[in-house]
Write an enzyme that holds these catalytic residues in place. Structure first.
Site, short mmCIF file in Angstrom:
data_model
loop_
_atom_site.label_atom_id
_atom_site.label_comp_id
_atom_site.label_asym_id
_atom_site.label_seq_id
_atom_site.Cartn_x
_atom_site.Cartn_y
_atom_site.Cartn_z
CE LYS A 86 -20.73 -19.33 -32.65
NZ LYS A 86 -21.28 -20.59 -33.14
NE ARG A 102 -26.66 -17.03 -36.65
CZ ARG A 102 -26.79 -16.22 -35.62
NH1 ARG A 102 -27.79 -15.38 -35.56
NH2 ARG A 102 -25.92 -16.27 -34.62
CE LYS A 151 -27.70 -19.32 -33.10
NZ LYS A 151 -26.85 -20.25 -33.87
CD GLU A 191 -16.72 -19.17 -22.06
OE1 GLU A 191 -16.43 -20.37 -22.12
OE2 GLU A 191 -17.89 -18.78 -21.88
CE LYS A 202 -18.41 -18.67 -35.78
NZ LYS A 202 -19.23 -19.83 -35.68
CE1 TYR A 214 -17.59 -20.72 -44.67
CE2 TYR A 214 -17.08 -18.61 -43.64
CZ TYR A 214 -17.72 -19.83 -43.61
OH TYR A 214 -18.49 -20.18 -42.54
C1 PBG Z 1 -23.28 -22.44 -35.08
C2 PBG Z 1 -22.24 -21.85 -35.96
C3 PBG Z 1 -22.32 -20.59 -36.55
C4 PBG Z 1 -21.17 -20.41 -37.31
C5 PBG Z 1 -20.41 -21.57 -37.19
N1 PBG Z 1 -21.09 -22.46 -36.35
C6 PBG Z 1 -23.38 -19.56 -36.54
C7 PBG Z 1 -24.03 -19.18 -35.31
O1 PBG Z 1 -23.48 -19.28 -34.20
O2 PBG Z 1 -25.16 -18.74 -35.43
C8 PBG Z 1 -20.89 -19.16 -38.08
C9 PBG Z 1 -19.82 -19.20 -39.08
C10 PBG Z 1 -19.82 -18.07 -40.03
O3 PBG Z 1 -20.55 -17.06 -39.92
O4 PBG Z 1 -19.03 -18.17 -40.97
N2 PBG Z 1 -22.99 -23.48 -34.32
#
Ligand code: PBG
Length: 425
Positions: A294, A304, A316, A332, A347, A412
Site C-alpha cells: 500500500k 479521505r 502517512k 512486504e 493499492k 467503486y
Molecule cells: C485507510 C484507507 C484508505 C483507503 C482505504 N483504507 C486511505 C488512506 O490510507 O489514507 C483509500 C481507498 C481509496 O482511496 O479508495 N486505512
C-alpha cells in the site's frame, strides 16, 4: 477461479471481456441469462449469442436440406469461389505483398477468433464493492466521487447490496464514517462490538448469509488524528501498540460475522498478530486480506473526503510505501506470506500494475488490486467532460488490472461494471 469448464449450446460463448462488449454487432446479442437460470448452480453466467437469427444461411445456392442430401449422396460441395477483393480508396498505392511469415493480425481478424484467443476474462465474481456507511438514515452524495454515497446503514446500504447481488457482485467491503465525538487518539471505537461496522455486519449477515463481507482494519476512521495508528507526542506512529488495537478490531469484526478482515494500516507484524488473535478466539475460518503493498498515494484524496479522515497533521509516509519503490514490495510480500495472509493486495491499482505483476509472479496466493477513489473519480470526471468514453475506459481499466495478475478487484465501479457485463446499462 483459475479455469472454467462450461457446458453450453454450440452457438453460445461466455463473455470474456472487452472485445465482445465493444463490438457493436455483438452487443445486440448479449443475453443476460441470469434471471431465467437463477435456480441453476452457475447462476451468474453471461453468454453471447454468436449467430444471428436472420433465417437460413445460403450455401452455394442450396438450401440446408439440399446441402445435407448432397453430402449424404457423396457429392461434397466445391469450395466457394475466392470472393473478389473489395475496392480500395482511390490513390491507394499498388504494391506487391510484403513477404512476411508472421502476421499477428490473422488472429485478430474476426470477433470469433478474437474471443477464442482472449487471454483474460472479467466477471462480476471478480469484484469487491467498497461501500461507505454512516449512522444516518439518508444517503449523502460524496462530492468528489460522483455516483458514490455515504449510505444509511439500515436502508440505503441494504438496497445497494441487493442491487449488487442482482448482477453477480456478492462481495463488499465496508468503510464507516464515524462521528467526531467517537474519535479518540487511541481509536477505541474501532473495537466497540456495538459500533457501526459490527452492527452493520450483523444486519447484512442476517439478511444475506452468503454475502462475503470484507472489513477494513485500521484506526484512521476512529482516530482523532486521522492516522492509521496511535500517534506519539513527537508525531511518531507507534507500531506495536497500534497492532494491539488492530487485533481487538479484527476480532470484534470477526465476532460480528466478517468473512475477511483486511488490515490496510501498514504496521509491521500486524498480519501474524491478527492471525494469532483470531485463532485464539476460535476464528480460524476467518481470512486475512493484507494490504501488502500500500503506497503513500495522492490517489486516496476523494476517499479521505468521503470519510472525513484526512490526517490532522503530516502524511502517512512513515508507514505507507514510497511510490518510487518496487523491490520493497517483495519484503512486504514475504512477511505477509509467512505471517499467514490469505490474500495479498496492491493499492492503488492502475498506476501500480508492475507491482500487481510482481506479486502475481512471486506468490501462489490470490492477488487483489484496489482501484482507489482517485482512479474512480478521474474516469468519472473525464466521462462527464466528454473527454473519454466512461464505460469503455471503466471496463478497460478493470480488464487491465486482471491482465496484470489481479484475481479480485476492489472497485467503486463494481455495480456499474457488473451491469454492463450483464448486458444491462
Ligand atoms: C485507510 C484507507 C484508505 C483507503 C482505504 N483504507 C486511505 C488512506 O490510507 O489514507 C483509500 C481507498 C481509496 O482511496 O479508495 N486505512
Amino acid at each position: 477461479m483459475a479455469s472454467t469448464i462450461v457446458n453450453m449450446p454450440l452457438n453460445v460463448g461466455t463473455i470474456k471481456g472487452l472485445d465482445c462488449l465493444s463490438h457493436g454487432k455483438f452487443n445486440a446479442n448479449v443475453l443476460p441469462i441470469r434471471p431465467s437460470i437463477s435456480s441453476l448452480p452457475h447462476r451468474h453466467m453471461f453468454v453471447v449469442k454468436a449467430s444471428t437469427n436472420d433465417g437460413p444461411i445460403k450455401k452455394l445456392g442450396m438450401s440446408d436440406a439440399e446441402c445435407e442430401a448432397a453430402v449424404v449422396a457423396g457429392n461434397i460441395p466445391e469450395a466457394p469461389p475466392v470472393p473478389p477483393i473489395p475496392a480500395s480508396p482511390a490513390g491507394t498505392p499498388v504494391v506487391t505483398s510484403v513477404d512476411i511469415k508472421r502476421r499477428p493480425r490473422r488472429n485478430r481478424r474476426s470477433p470469433v477468433l478474437r474471443s477464442a484467443f482472449q487471454e483474460t476474462s472479467l466477471s462480476p465474481a471478480n469484484f469487491v464493492y467498497p461501500l461507505f456507511i454512516h449512522e444516518g438514515e439518508e444517503d449523502t452524495p460524496i462530492g468528489a466521487m460522483p455516483g458514490c454515497y455515504r449510505l444509511g446503514w439500515r436502508h440505503g446500504l441494504v438496497e445497494e447490496v441487493a442491487k449488487a447481488r442482482d448482477v453477480g457482485v456478492n462481495s463488499i467491503v465496508l468503510f464507516p464514517k464515524v462521528p467526531d465525538a467517537l474519535k479518540s487518539p487511541t481509536g477505541d471505537e474501532a473495537y466497540n462490538d456495538n459500533g457501526l461496522v459490527p452492527r452493520t455486519i450483523r444486519l447484512l449477515k442476517d439478511k444475506y448469509p452468503d454475502l462475503i463481507i470484507y472489513t477494513d482494519v485500521a484506526l484512521d476512521p476512529y482516530s482523532s488524528d486521522g492516522h492509521d495508528g496511535i500517534v506519539r507526542e513527537d508525531g511518531v506512529i507507534m507500531n506495536d501498540e497500534t497492532v494491539h488495537q488492530l487485533c481487538k478490531q479484527a476480532v470484534s469484526q470477526a465476532r460480528a460475522g466478517a468473512d475477511v478482515v483486511s488490515p490496510s494500516d501498514m504496521m509491521d507484524g500486524r498480519v501474524g498478530a491478527i492471525r494469532s488473535a483470531l485463532d485464539a478466539e476460535g476464528f480460524q475460518h476467518v481470512s486475512i486480506m493484507s494490504y501488502t503493498a500500500k503506497y503513500a498515494s495522492s490517489f486516496y484524496g476523494p476517499f479521505r473526503e468521503a470519510l472525513d479522515s484526512n490526517p490532522r497533521f503530516g502524511d502517512k509516509k512513515t508507514y505507507q510505501m514510497n511510490p518510487a519503490n518496487y523491490r520493497e514490495a517483495l519484503i512486504e510480500l514475504r512477511a505477509d506470506e509467512s505471517e499467514g495472509a490469505d490474500i495479498l493486495l496492491v493499492k492503488p491499482g492502475l498506476p501500480y500494475l508492475d507491482v500487481v505483476r510482481l506479486l502475481r509472479d512471486n506468490s501462489p496466493l490470490p492477488i487483489a488490486a484496489y482501484q482507489v477513489s482517485g482512479e474512480y473519480s478521474m474516469i468519472k470526471a473525464g466521462g462527464v467532460l466528454k473527454m473519454i468514453d466512461e464505460q469503455k475506459v471503466m471496463l478497460e481499466s478493470l480488464m487491465c488490472l486482471r491482465r496484470a495478475g489481479a484475481d479480485i478487484i476492489l472497485t467503486y465501479f463494481a455495480l456499474q461494471a457488473a451491469r454492463c457485463l450483464c448486458g444491462e446499462k
